[in-house]
Design a protein around this motif. Structure first.
Motif, PDB file in Angstrom:
ATOM      1  N   GLU A  70     -11.731  -3.420  -8.822  1.00  0.00           N
ATOM      2  CA  GLU A  70     -11.145  -3.684  -7.508  1.00  0.00           C
ATOM      3  C   GLU A  70     -10.326  -4.984  -7.492  1.00  0.00           C
ATOM      4  OE1 GLU A  70     -14.768  -1.101  -6.862  1.00  0.00           O
ATOM      5  OE2 GLU A  70     -14.267  -2.876  -8.051  1.00  0.00           O
ATOM      6  N   HIS A  71     -10.749  -5.965  -8.272  1.00  0.00           N
ATOM      7  CA  HIS A  71     -10.059  -7.260  -8.281  1.00  0.00           C
ATOM      8  C   HIS A  71      -8.658  -7.173  -8.886  1.00  0.00           C
ATOM      9  CE1 HIS A  71     -11.950  -6.821 -12.225  1.00  0.00           C
ATOM     10  NE2 HIS A  71     -11.112  -7.732 -12.703  1.00  0.00           N
ATOM     11  N   ARG A  72      -8.371  -6.096  -9.621  1.00  0.00           N
ATOM     12  CA  ARG A  72      -7.043  -5.944 -10.238  1.00  0.00           C
ATOM     13  C   ARG A  72      -6.033  -5.291  -9.294  1.00  0.00           C
ATOM     14  NH1 ARG A  72     -10.078  -4.534 -15.215  1.00  0.00           N
ATOM     15  NH2 ARG A  72      -9.869  -6.315 -16.625  1.00  0.00           N
ATOM     16  N   VAL A  73      -6.500  -4.763  -8.176  1.00  0.00           N
ATOM     17  CA  VAL A  73      -5.599  -4.093  -7.239  1.00  0.00           C
ATOM     18  C   VAL A  73      -4.875  -5.148  -6.403  1.00  0.00           C
ATOM     19  CG1 VAL A  73      -5.402  -2.461  -5.334  1.00  0.00           C
ATOM     20  CG2 VAL A  73      -7.061  -2.046  -7.162  1.00  0.00           C
ATOM     21  N   LYS A  74      -3.579  -5.289  -6.644  1.00  0.00           N
ATOM     22  CA  LYS A  74      -2.778  -6.281  -5.929  1.00  0.00           C
ATOM     23  C   LYS A  74      -2.108  -5.694  -4.692  1.00  0.00           C
ATOM     24  CE  LYS A  74      -3.010  -9.951  -8.702  1.00  0.00           C
ATOM     25  NZ  LYS A  74      -1.786 -10.422  -9.377  1.00  0.00           N
ATOM     26  N   TYR A  75      -1.835  -4.391  -4.723  1.00  0.00           N
ATOM     27  CA  TYR A  75      -1.079  -3.759  -3.643  1.00  0.00           C
ATOM     28  C   TYR A  75      -1.731  -2.422  -3.293  1.00  0.00           C
ATOM     29  CZ  TYR A  75       2.239  -6.982  -5.760  1.00  0.00           C
ATOM     30  OH  TYR A  75       2.831  -8.095  -6.306  1.00  0.00           O
ATOM     31  N   VAL A  76      -1.776  -2.135  -2.005  1.00  0.00           N
ATOM     32  CA  VAL A  76      -2.257  -0.847  -1.517  1.00  0.00           C
ATOM     33  C   VAL A  76      -1.192  -0.288  -0.577  1.00  0.00           C
ATOM     34  CG1 VAL A  76      -4.046   0.414  -0.283  1.00  0.00           C
ATOM     35  CG2 VAL A  76      -4.657  -1.569  -1.705  1.00  0.00           C
ATOM     36  N   LEU A  77      -0.725   0.919  -0.874  1.00  0.00           N
ATOM     37  CA  LEU A  77       0.328   1.558  -0.089  1.00  0.00           C
ATOM     38  C   LEU A  77      -0.199   2.866   0.490  1.00  0.00           C
ATOM     39  CD1 LEU A  77       1.669  -0.042  -2.604  1.00  0.00           C
ATOM     40  CD2 LEU A  77       3.719   1.245  -2.012  1.00  0.00           C
ATOM     41  N   HIS A  78      -0.051   3.042   1.782  1.00  0.00           N
ATOM     42  CA  HIS A  78      -0.365   4.319   2.405  1.00  0.00           C
ATOM     43  C   HIS A  78       0.931   5.088   2.590  1.00  0.00           C
ATOM     44  CE1 HIS A  78      -2.088   6.738   6.060  1.00  0.00           C
ATOM     45  NE2 HIS A  78      -2.006   7.463   4.952  1.00  0.00           N
ATOM     46  N   ALA A  79       1.079   6.187   1.876  1.00  0.00           N
ATOM     47  CA  ALA A  79       2.256   7.051   2.016  1.00  0.00           C
ATOM     48  C   ALA A  79       2.033   7.948   3.215  1.00  0.00           C
ATOM     49  CB  ALA A  79       2.464   7.884   0.745  1.00  0.00           C
ATOM     50  N   ARG A  80       2.680   7.628   4.312  1.00  0.00           N
ATOM     51  CA  ARG A  80       2.385   8.301   5.579  1.00  0.00           C
ATOM     52  C   ARG A  80       3.595   9.080   6.073  1.00  0.00           C
ATOM     53  NH1 ARG A  80       0.348   4.147   9.643  1.00  0.00           N
ATOM     54  NH2 ARG A  80       2.390   4.294  10.642  1.00  0.00           N
ATOM     55  N   SER A  81       3.349  10.312   6.487  1.00  0.00           N
ATOM     56  CA  SER A  81       4.420  11.163   7.009  1.00  0.00           C
ATOM     57  C   SER A  81       4.726  10.853   8.467  1.00  0.00           C
ATOM     58  CB  SER A  81       4.028  12.639   6.884  1.00  0.00           C
ATOM     59  OG  SER A  81       3.815  12.994   5.531  1.00  0.00           O
ATOM     60  N   LEU A  82       3.687  10.579   9.252  1.00  0.00           N
ATOM     61  CA  LEU A  82       3.841  10.384  10.689  1.00  0.00           C
ATOM     62  C   LEU A  82       4.043   8.905  11.010  1.00  0.00           C
ATOM     63  CD1 LEU A  82       0.904  12.697  11.765  1.00  0.00           C
ATOM     64  CD2 LEU A  82       3.332  13.259  11.820  1.00  0.00           C
ATOM     65  N   PRO A  83       4.956   8.575  11.918  1.00  0.00           N
ATOM     66  CA  PRO A  83       5.172   7.164  12.264  1.00  0.00           C
ATOM     67  C   PRO A  83       3.940   6.506  12.865  1.00  0.00           C
ATOM     68  CG  PRO A  83       7.007   8.522  13.035  1.00  0.00           C
ATOM     69  CD  PRO A  83       5.924   9.460  12.585  1.00  0.00           C
ATOM     70  N   ILE A  84       3.165   7.260  13.638  1.00  0.00           N
ATOM     71  CA  ILE A  84       1.971   6.725  14.292  1.00  0.00           C
ATOM     72  C   ILE A  84       0.763   7.519  13.811  1.00  0.00           C
ATOM     73  CG2 ILE A  84       0.810   6.262  16.463  1.00  0.00           C
ATOM     74  CD1 ILE A  84       3.299   4.597  16.045  1.00  0.00           C
ATOM     75  N   ALA A  85      -0.270   6.806  13.351  1.00  0.00           N
ATOM     76  CA  ALA A  85      -1.470   7.473  12.849  1.00  0.00           C
ATOM     77  C   ALA A  85      -2.702   7.192  13.689  1.00  0.00           C
ATOM     78  CB  ALA A  85      -1.742   7.046  11.409  1.00  0.00           C
ATOM     79  N   HIS A  94      -6.347  -0.721   6.848  1.00  0.00           N
ATOM     80  CA  HIS A  94      -7.107  -1.962   6.652  1.00  0.00           C
ATOM     81  C   HIS A  94      -8.608  -1.707   6.750  1.00  0.00           C
ATOM     82  CE1 HIS A  94      -3.610  -4.977   7.499  1.00  0.00           C
ATOM     83  NE2 HIS A  94      -3.328  -4.092   6.559  1.00  0.00           N
ATOM     84  N   ASP A  95      -9.005  -0.788   7.609  1.00  0.00           N
ATOM     85  CA  ASP A  95     -10.423  -0.430   7.686  1.00  0.00           C
ATOM     86  C   ASP A  95     -10.901   0.171   6.363  1.00  0.00           C
ATOM     87  OD1 ASP A  95     -10.444  -1.303  10.292  1.00  0.00           O
ATOM     88  OD2 ASP A  95     -10.246   0.706  11.163  1.00  0.00           O
ATOM     89  N   ALA A  96     -10.068   1.011   5.746  1.00  0.00           N
ATOM     90  CA  ALA A  96     -10.421   1.606   4.458  1.00  0.00           C
ATOM     91  C   ALA A  96     -10.545   0.538   3.379  1.00  0.00           C
ATOM     92  CB  ALA A  96      -9.371   2.643   4.059  1.00  0.00           C
ATOM     93  N   LEU A  97      -9.663  -0.459   3.411  1.00  0.00           N
ATOM     94  CA  LEU A  97      -9.734  -1.531   2.419  1.00  0.00           C
ATOM     95  C   LEU A  97     -11.055  -2.286   2.529  1.00  0.00           C
ATOM     96  CD1 LEU A  97      -6.140  -3.074   2.428  1.00  0.00           C
ATOM     97  CD2 LEU A  97      -7.046  -1.135   1.156  1.00  0.00           C
ATOM     98  N   GLY A  98     -11.510  -2.495   3.762  1.00  0.00           N
ATOM     99  CA  GLY A  98     -12.788  -3.162   3.950  1.00  0.00           C
ATOM    100  C   GLY A  98     -13.927  -2.390   3.321  1.00  0.00           C
ATOM    101  N   ARG A  99     -13.922  -1.085   3.491  1.00  0.00           N
ATOM    102  CA  ARG A  99     -14.978  -0.247   2.905  1.00  0.00           C
ATOM    103  C   ARG A  99     -14.903  -0.244   1.378  1.00  0.00           C
ATOM    104  NH1 ARG A  99     -15.171   5.312   6.518  1.00  0.00           N
ATOM    105  NH2 ARG A  99     -15.119   4.336   8.607  1.00  0.00           N
ATOM    106  N   LEU A 100     -13.704  -0.377   0.837  1.00  0.00           N
ATOM    107  CA  LEU A 100     -13.502  -0.292  -0.602  1.00  0.00           C
ATOM    108  C   LEU A 100     -13.605  -1.645  -1.302  1.00  0.00           C
ATOM    109  CD1 LEU A 100     -10.439   2.125  -0.505  1.00  0.00           C
ATOM    110  CD2 LEU A 100     -12.749   2.705  -1.307  1.00  0.00           C
TER     111      LEU A 100
END
Length: 310
Positions: A70-85, A94-100
């Motif tokens: 996990e310490h090697r992950v510098k960037y996290v990108l969510h490829a999202r189709s919808l403008p609003i999720a 960001h909630d997912a990052l906290g869990r991970l």
């Protein structure tokens, strides 16, 4: 050179036949039969009890190489189709990052390429890692969305959306999934609500095959490849008939297009390419050194393709 180190998927447990899905959407019996018999859809994967954070977290946790790194992950990108999720101020990514345990990573969403967004995310991640001074740095790409509105459930006469999710670890270099080229074409003349504009829908449907083929051939040319050298085609899972037609147009064998997930999962937004990549590798459809092509389009309209080497 950008390389896909690992790809994992999460498919929600509920696989619902398209008939009750179509009935809830107000489709006629004829329209539902069109989706089943003509477009090749059978079931749609959904998670009625989970939210977007649950989907993204489950996909990332399926990535075995992520555990302990996990310490090697510098960037996290969510490829999202919808403008609003999600409604403000909720932030599922960001909630997912906290869990991970990835709270130190720089996280953001790439959008406006709709269902071609995962290819954009791969390109952006590769550029970020190429400029990062840490040779061990990695990027995590997440894809998958909730079908929380009618527009997020259906493309009229074309596709039904599902809630499959995927995750991909990317490095600046490596031996697996090496990106050889990336081509994209954005056509703003097709921007609009297809469900409310039949004339726009007809123009988009007429232009779609030509524009899809053009961007794929642009990616092939950039990579110095041809249709004869491409082992597999990984498509977005909009439906089966559109890809069968394209295969006839370009003379490419339909049995080398990974369409397994169309009837079993549905169109999972920008996650489709990664879902099909996972299917191809787990089924042993790619050999070392094989070139393969990933291609997707997104409403709006974006057409994108990427050539990779296994």
């Amino acid at each position: 050179m950008t390389a896909l180190e690992a790809v994992a998927v999460h498919l929600p447990p509920l696989a619902e036949p398209i008939e009750p899905v179509g009935q809830r959407l107000g489709l006629t019996d004829r329209q539902i039969k069109l989706f089943r018999r003509f477009h090749g859809l059978d079931r749609i994967r959904t998670d009625p009890d989970g939210d977007l954070t649950d989907l993204l977290t489950a996909a990332a946790k399926a990535l075995a190489p992520l555990r302990g790194n996990e310490h090697r992950v510098k960037y996290v990108l969510h490829a999202r189709s919808l403008p609003i999720a999600a409604p403000y101020p909720h932030n599922p990514l960001h909630d997912a990052l906290g869990r991970l345990g990835l709270t130190r990573a720089r996280a953001f969403t790439v959008t406006h390429h709709a269902c071609a967004g995962s290819l954009l995310a791969l390109d952006v991640a590769g550029r970020l890692l190429a400029a990062d001074p840490d040779p061990e740095a990695t990027a995590l790409i997440l894809a998958g969305e909730k079908t929380f509105t009618r527009d997020a459930r259906i493309v009229p006469e074309t596709a039904l959306f599902g809630e499959g999710a995927a995750a991909c670890l990317v490095r600046a270099g490596g031996e697996h999934g090496r990106v050889l080229s990336y081509a994209v074409d954005q056509r703003g003349e097709f921007d609009g609500r297809l469900a409310d504009d039949p004339e726009l829908m007809q123009r988009y449907q007429r232009s779609y095959p030509e524009l899809m083929v053009a961007v794929m051939e642009a990616a092939l040319e950039e990579a110095g490849e041809s249709w004869d050298s491409i082992r597999l085609l990984l498509p977005h899972n909009v439906n089966q008939i559109s890809w069968q037609r394209i295969c006839r147009q370009i003379g490419y064998p339909p049995d080398r297009v990974v369409l397994d997930n169309v009837p079993a999962v549905g169109h999972s937004f920008a996650a489709d390419i990664l879902l099909n990549h996972h299917t191809a590798t787990t089924r042993g459809l790619l050999r070392r050194g094989d070139r393969y092509l990933a291609a997707a389009s997104g409403i709006g309209a974006t057409f994108a393709a990427m050539v990779l080497q296994h």
